[in-house]
Design a protein around this motif. Structure first.
Motif, PDB file in Angstrom:
ATOM      1  N   UNK A 108       0.847  -1.197   0.000  1.00  0.00           N
ATOM      2  CA  UNK A 108       0.000   0.000   0.000  1.00  0.00           C
ATOM      3  C   UNK A 108       0.874   1.235   0.000  1.00  0.00           C
ATOM      4  N   UNK A 109       0.517   2.218  -0.807  1.00  0.00           N
ATOM      5  CA  UNK A 109       1.179   3.514  -0.749  1.00  0.00           C
ATOM      6  C   UNK A 109       0.109   4.587  -0.574  1.00  0.00           C
ATOM      7  N   UNK A 110       0.308   5.431   0.421  1.00  0.00           N
ATOM      8  CA  UNK A 110      -0.651   6.499   0.730  1.00  0.00           C
ATOM      9  C   UNK A 110      -0.120   7.823   0.191  1.00  0.00           C
ATOM     10  N   UNK A 111      -0.965   8.534  -0.543  1.00  0.00           N
ATOM     11  CA  UNK A 111      -0.537   9.801  -1.134  1.00  0.00           C
ATOM     12  C   UNK A 111      -1.510  10.915  -0.772  1.00  0.00           C
ATOM     13  N   UNK A 112      -1.048  12.135  -0.964  1.00  0.00           N
ATOM     14  CA  UNK A 112      -1.872  13.305  -0.699  1.00  0.00           C
ATOM     15  C   UNK A 112      -1.750  14.285  -1.857  1.00  0.00           C
ATOM     16  N   UNK A 113      -2.852  14.946  -2.162  1.00  0.00           N
ATOM     17  CA  UNK A 113      -2.819  16.027  -3.149  1.00  0.00           C
ATOM     18  C   UNK A 113      -2.625  17.344  -2.410  1.00  0.00           C
ATOM     19  N   UNK A 114      -1.695  18.166  -2.884  1.00  0.00           N
ATOM     20  CA  UNK A 114      -1.400  19.442  -2.236  1.00  0.00           C
ATOM     21  C   UNK A 114      -1.429  20.564  -3.275  1.00  0.00           C
ATOM     22  N   UNK A 115      -1.627  21.801  -2.843  1.00  0.00           N
ATOM     23  CA  UNK A 115      -1.523  22.920  -3.783  1.00  0.00           C
ATOM     24  C   UNK A 115      -0.086  23.081  -4.243  1.00  0.00           C
ATOM     25  N   UNK A 116       0.095  23.491  -5.469  1.00  0.00           N
ATOM     26  CA  UNK A 116       1.436  23.821  -5.940  1.00  0.00           C
ATOM     27  C   UNK A 116       1.967  24.968  -5.084  1.00  0.00           C
ATOM     28  N   UNK A 117       3.149  24.792  -4.550  1.00  0.00           N
ATOM     29  CA  UNK A 117       3.686  25.776  -3.609  1.00  0.00           C
ATOM     30  C   UNK A 117       4.032  27.109  -4.268  1.00  0.00           C
ATOM     31  N   UNK A 118       4.017  27.159  -5.603  1.00  0.00           N
ATOM     32  CA  UNK A 118       4.249  28.423  -6.307  1.00  0.00           C
ATOM     33  C   UNK A 118       2.955  29.212  -6.492  1.00  0.00           C
ATOM     34  N   UNK A 119       1.835  28.640  -6.068  1.00  0.00           N
ATOM     35  CA  UNK A 119       0.540  29.311  -6.213  1.00  0.00           C
ATOM     36  C   UNK A 119       0.463  30.541  -5.314  1.00  0.00           C
ATOM     37  N   UNK A 120      -0.426  31.460  -5.667  1.00  0.00           N
ATOM     38  CA  UNK A 120      -0.688  32.637  -4.823  1.00  0.00           C
ATOM     39  C   UNK A 120      -1.850  32.287  -3.896  1.00  0.00           C
ATOM     40  N   UNK A 121      -1.569  32.218  -2.614  1.00  0.00           N
ATOM     41  CA  UNK A 121      -2.578  31.815  -1.644  1.00  0.00           C
ATOM     42  C   UNK A 121      -3.309  33.039  -1.087  1.00  0.00           C
ATOM     43  N   UNK A 122      -4.602  32.870  -0.881  1.00  0.00           N
ATOM     44  CA  UNK A 122      -5.376  33.907  -0.210  1.00  0.00           C
ATOM     45  C   UNK A 122      -6.428  33.237   0.663  1.00  0.00           C
TER      46      UNK A 122
END
Length: 257
Positions: free
Chosen positions: A4-18
């Motif tokens: 089993x491999x567990x993964x996560x989806x994350x925002x691209x760290x270059x995105x502009x967060x608000x």
């Protein structure tokens, strides 16, 4: 062997967060999403182990809303056999223990011999979910691995410790491993494998059907860090700098009072 491999989806760290309109989390509408970088190394190591063993079934598991099916499909194109999404639109309101509890709720009766996770996620960086999952499943874990070898039911892993020190551990299966950057070189999904992945099984399990799904943290407020004054850069000879620092401490602090 079952892997089993567990993964996560994350925002691209270059995105502009608000911060979103509710002031509780970041606004997801304009963000680009990708597989967590640490998890790419976990997927690659899981595929390598499957290729070595030959007679193995490799499942990729992810928790989150329907958009997490995209990184699952990438993992399938990298070589995983089947995908499972624990559908949870409230995953952003779960702490590491709550996330690990849902993953364990699915995995506990599956009989996995080896489980891989990334060392940590790029968005929260707690580095807790993997080791908590192992604890909930009652199996040993080795964290922050930078080398991995399997032979005869025993895994020899090299762990990264503080100060650049490495530790070598031997672990009997079943066991869980959290993967550090540099463990391997994650492969790029080829077009033929992307096409094959479209035919692979991708199940959806409702989070509500698993124990602990009703446990959610209560978010009071999300906000940007408070702005503070700019730092002061001092230049010159050491003797002069010492006098300047002492003068600043006398003027701005109570150190000499």
């Amino acid at each position: 062997m079952k892997i089993l491999v567990c993964i996560k989806q994350v925002p691209d760290m270059e995105s502009r967060f608000k911060v979103n309109a509710e002031g509780l989390w970041y606004d997801e509408s304009d963000l680009a999403w990708r597989m967590n970088e640490y998890d790419e190394y976990a997927v690659e190591q899981a595929v390598k182990l499957k290729e070595q063993v030959g007679d193995a079934e490799l499942t990729v598991l992810s928790l989150g809303p329907d958009r997490v099916r995209e990184p699952i499909k990438k993992a399938l194109a990298m070589g995983c056999d089947r995908g499972v999404q624990i559908k949870d639109d409230e995953s952003w309101r779960r702490d590491p223990l709550q996330v690990a509890s849902l993953l364990a709720g699915y995995a506990k009766d599956q009989g996995y011999d080896v489980i891989f996770t990334g060392m940590q996620s790029q968005d929260r960086g707690s580095a807790q979910v993997g080791v908590l999952l192992a604890e909930l499943l009652g199996i040993p874990s080795a964290s922050t691995i930078v080398d991995f070898a399997f032979e005869g039911g025993t895994i020899t892993a090299k762990r990264e410790l503080e100060g650049g020190i490495k530790a070598v551990v031997k672990v009997k299966t079943p066991a869980l491993f959290t993967c550090q950057l540099g463990l391997n070189v994650p492969r790029y999904p080829t077009l033929p494998n992307i096409m094959k992945a479209k035919k692979k099984e991708l199940l959806t399990v409702e989070a509500a059907s698993l124990p602990g799904a009703d446990a959610l943290i209560q978010v009071e407020k999300a906000a940007y860090p408070e702005k503070k004054g700019a730092g002061l850069v001092l230049e010159g000879e050491v003797g002069s700098l010492v006098e300047q620092v002492i003068g600043i401490l006398k003027e701005k602090t109570t150190v000499f009072k």
